[in-house]
Write an enzyme that holds these catalytic residues in place. Structure first.
Site, mmCIF file in Angstrom:
data_model
loop_
_atom_site.group_PDB
_atom_site.id
_atom_site.type_symbol
_atom_site.label_atom_id
_atom_site.label_comp_id
_atom_site.label_asym_id
_atom_site.label_seq_id
_atom_site.Cartn_x
_atom_site.Cartn_y
_atom_site.Cartn_z
ATOM 1 N N HIS A 63 0.803 -1.181 0.140
ATOM 2 C CA HIS A 63 0.100 -0.028 -0.016
ATOM 3 C C HIS A 63 0.843 1.176 0.044
ATOM 4 C CE1 HIS A 63 -0.043 -0.262 4.631
ATOM 5 N NE2 HIS A 63 0.009 0.957 4.427
ATOM 6 N N ASP B 52 1.083 -7.807 1.994
ATOM 7 C CA ASP B 52 1.125 -6.302 1.814
ATOM 8 C C ASP B 52 2.573 -5.704 1.745
ATOM 9 O OD1 ASP B 52 0.886 -3.607 1.784
ATOM 10 O OD2 ASP B 52 -0.685 -3.535 3.422
ATOM 11 N N SER C 64 3.893 2.234 8.255
ATOM 12 C CA SER C 64 3.758 1.323 7.322
ATOM 13 C C SER C 64 4.951 0.916 6.507
ATOM 14 C CB SER C 64 2.656 2.026 6.458
ATOM 15 O OG SER C 64 1.525 1.723 6.739
HETATM 16 N N1 ARG Z 1 -4.596 0.533 7.261
HETATM 17 C C1 ARG Z 1 -3.230 0.351 6.664
HETATM 18 C C2 ARG Z 1 -2.477 1.823 6.891
HETATM 19 O O1 ARG Z 1 -2.994 2.607 7.267
HETATM 20 C C3 ARG Z 1 -3.300 0.584 5.106
HETATM 21 C C4 ARG Z 1 -3.976 -0.754 4.401
HETATM 22 C C5 ARG Z 1 -4.308 -0.621 2.969
HETATM 23 N N2 ARG Z 1 -5.350 -1.299 2.544
HETATM 24 C C6 ARG Z 1 -6.604 -0.629 2.153
HETATM 25 N N3 ARG Z 1 -7.524 -1.613 2.181
HETATM 26 N N4 ARG Z 1 -6.925 0.310 2.228
HETATM 27 O O2 ARG Z 1 -1.223 1.376 7.107
#
Ligand code: ARG
Length: 718
Positions: A86, A221, A651
């Protein structure tokens, strides 16, 4: 009996150890003084200098700030960078076309020549961290609160100029503890960054929005990039003459696997937390601001989804915007839910009561809480103005584009000098080029109509711009119909209503045309209403809160002298340490600390876009073709959780074992602790990580790119 006592003693020591929250996003240069002994007790084998050192290679040299919003880690001697899928999403989507669809199909460069450059990307590596409080705080004595931001900017500028003079480094000063300390971060910034590979999004975004912010999780991811540098290993603009960057340190990759209780630390760039927030701020978020953000984002998401469902190429254009809006749409739903469930307002009120008692004895702090109460009471009636501007009016692509011309029109009307006008125009044109790459007029029109309707309903009438009367004079029985008819006219007439008209205008721009444009006119009305009437209230609120927050944090440190405090996240390099562990989300339910490929297959749903599995991965699973990467029990690990303290911006951060080896990469938080940016809940707060063995398996077996794995330094069990 004796035995029983001994047993109880062990249990309580054990419990005590675990009950100690592994809370804290620590500044790496301070670990040696404050945290190192505790880290060692938990299982760290490295020296403090191996974590952070200015003169010798250390862990920090393998950590990169990735494009300003994420973290990555260097995992080979040739500048290979691992981060989340992501985090690479925007780059991957924009390098994709219907014919060469690497977002959906995945991609692995067979050699360095096949790696794909993506202009605009960058990574920065921290060279050193310095406490510069003494160069800032004394200079602020006597400065009025409202002038403080300006004074700070000037001081930052001076320190940065002195620091970077005669070097190719960049620097930043970050405020800590709400203005009780200041730290300087010196960086080396690289801008030739190329995509090396990515799994298909059915793996990299498996579970999509339904699973986002949730455990148990089954997402692979990750994506991979490479840093390129000049022949002398220095940052350089993209060039075919550049060569892979030789890092001072790269993380060895552990094949050993993990178990509960194992030491785990995460180094990265957490973006923002608000752990010293007051109860009033949380009440305002829960009652007003968060639900509004959620509602306004849902409007955008629905309109975009309709476009994305109809065409692959349109989906590729909108995917990245959709994912980022959806991410924080769900975040604010979860945060609100958990702030309520965990009774965070009550918790904060208790803390404020302690502070109140402390302030009775310490007169310097007597005004903190009353002034906070006053500031919130004054601000509350206007609090949604800011939300409606950023998440509503400017959430409409055409409006955002129109607003980017605001400085240009203003400078032109005021006859400012030519250079200034030119500069403002150039900046506006550049931002529209970006925005109109993924512009869909009919969706945008729908969004505008619904946002205007919500604005009309939610914002008290005496706070509307007078322009609202014009909208309400449009045809239609209901408010929504009026807004729809107004929007329809606007999009048919405005320069901002189509990509072509916009491009024509940019070839031959004039501020007079803008002044006569219906979209520009509307945006200007809302913007002026905000700037003239509500921004002063926001500024006054911020200026009233800032000194009290500063005093509050300082006071808390006096109130709890035995506690080690850490500053809120602010996109600067931090380290958090803890252990691998599961949790109990609810009475009688236990969540294990890891997931496996079997769970991916359980969730597989060929009819649901978010739960696809590539055919080849189904086959690998069927034949248990897991190579060296499987667990001792023969299963393929996918994700695991730790009790590390992270937030957005972390992330892609490496999860590192006690010996300095990479065991996974952090990619999310869990639902039960979505209030974590405000309060760390030791019972529920977990970090969700991809197991590094799953990453290696996906590269080798699914991507058939073993040469990438071979580039790494693998560490196996003895
Ligand atoms: N919640 C994750 C973060 O903020 C991002 C995941 C991305 N995936 C999604 N389905 N939007 O780091």
């Amino acid at each position: 009996m004796k035995k029983l006592i001994a047993y109880l003693l062990v249990i309580s020591m054990f419990a005590g150890n675990f009950a100690k929250a592994d809370e804290g996003m620590w500044i790496p240069s301070l670990l040696k003084n404050y945290n190192y002994e505790q880290m060692k007790a938990k299982g760290l084998k490295l020296t403090a200098e191996q974590l952070y050192d200015v003169n010798h290679n250390s862990l920090k040299d393998a950590i990169v700030w990735f494009n300003g919003g994420c973290t990555g880690e260097i995992i080979s001697g040739e500048g290979l960078v691992l981060t989340n899928h992501h985090c690479g999403y925007d780059a991957i989507a924009s390098l994709s076309t219907k014919e060469d669809n690497i977002l959906d199909n995945g991609f692995w460069a067979k050699n360095k020549g096949e790696e794909r450059a993506k202009p605009g990307m960058w990574v920065s590596i921290v060279q050193r961290i310095e406490d510069v409080s003494d160069r800032i705080i004394p200079m602020l004595a006597g400065v009025e609160e409202k002038n403080r931001p300006d004074s700070l900017q000037k001081l930052y500028k001076k320190i940065i100029a002195e620091t970077t003079k005669g070097t190719h480094y960049e620097a930043q000063v970050r405020e800590m503890f709400k203005g009780n300390a200041y730290y300087l971060f010196v960086f080396e910034k690289f801008t030739d960054i190329r995509l090396v590979g990515t799994p298909p999004q059915s793996v990299g975004k498996f579970g999509g929005d339904p699973d986002n912010w949730m455990w148990p999780r089954h997402t692979g991811d990750f994506s991979m990039f490479r840093i390129y540098a000049s022949k002398d290993n220095k940052p350089a603009a993209y060039s075919t003459n550049n060569i892979p960057y030789k890092p001072k340190h790269h993380l060895p990759v552990s094949m050993k696997g993990i178990k509960p209780g194992d030491y785990a630390m995460i180094m990265g760039f957490p973006g923002r937390t608000n752990r010293y927030e007051f109860s009033q701020g949380i009440e305002l978020a829960v009652e007003k601001v968060n639900p509004t953000i959620v509602k306004l984002r849902a409007i955008r998401l629905q309109a975009w989804k309709e476009v994305m469902d109809k065409s692959v190429s349109d989906r590729l254009l909108l995917s990245a915007d959709y994912a980022s809006v959806a991410n924080y749409w769900k975040y604010f739903i979860g945060q609100t839910e958990q702030l309520k469930r965990l009774k965070v307002v009550e918790y904060k009120k208790d803390l404020e009561l302690d502070f109140y008692k402390f302030a009775l004895q310490n007169k310097d702090y007597a005004n903190v809480l009353p002034n906070i109460e006053k500031a919130y009471n004054a601000y509350k009636p206007y609090a949604l103005q800011r939300t409606y501007l950023s998440e509503g009016i400017l959430g409409v692509t055409a409006n955002a584009a129109a607003s980017s011309f605001y400085p240009y029109v203003k400078a032109s009307k005021e006859n400012k000098d030519k250079d200034q006008i030119e500069k403002a125009l150039k900046a506006a044109i550049a931002s529209t080029e970006d925005a109109y790459g993924s512009f869909f007029a009919s969706a945008d029109e729908k969004i505008l109509a619904q946002i205007l309707e919500q604005y009309y309903n939610d914002i008290p009438e005496d706070q509307h711009p007078s322009f609202m009367n014009k909208i309400m004079r449009s045809k239609g029985k209901t408010t929504l119909e009026k807004c729809q008819n107004f929007a329809q006219k606007l999009y048919s007439k405005s320069i901002f209503g189509s990509k072509e008209k916009m491009a024509d205008f940019c070839k031959n721009p004039s501020y007079k045309k803008l002044s006569a444009d219906p979209c520009y006119e509307m945006v200007e009305a809302f913007y002026d209403n905000y700037l003239n009437n509500y921004k002063p209230k926001v500024d006054a609120f911020v200026a009233a809160i800032a000194p009290e927050s500063r005093a509050y944090v300082k006071g808390l440190q006096l109130l709890y002298p035995n506690k080690t405090f850490y500053p809120d996240a602010n996109s600067s390099l931090r380290l958090t340490y803890g252990t691998v562990q599961g949790y109990d989300p609810k009475d009688a339910i236990h969540y294990d600390y890891y997931t496996t490929l079997d769970g991916v297959i359980e969730k597989y749903d060929p009819t649901n876009f978010e739960f696809q599995v590539p055919q080849k991965l189904l086959t690998l699973h069927k034949f248990k073709d897991y190579g060296d990467y499987k667990m001792d029990n023969g299963q393929m690990p996918v994700a695991f959780i730790t009790n590390n303290d992270i937030t957005g911006g972390n992330s892609g951060s490496p999860v590192i074992d006690g010996e300095g080896n990479l065991i996974g990469l952090a990619f999310d938080g869990n639902w039960e602790a979505m209030s974590g940016d405000i309060v760390f809940d030791e019972k529920f707060k977990r970090t969700i990580n991809v197991d590094i063995r799953y990453v290696l398996f996906l590269i080798d077996k699914l991507g058939e790119a073993k040469h990438i794995v071979d580039e790494m330094t693998l560490v196996r069990s003895k």
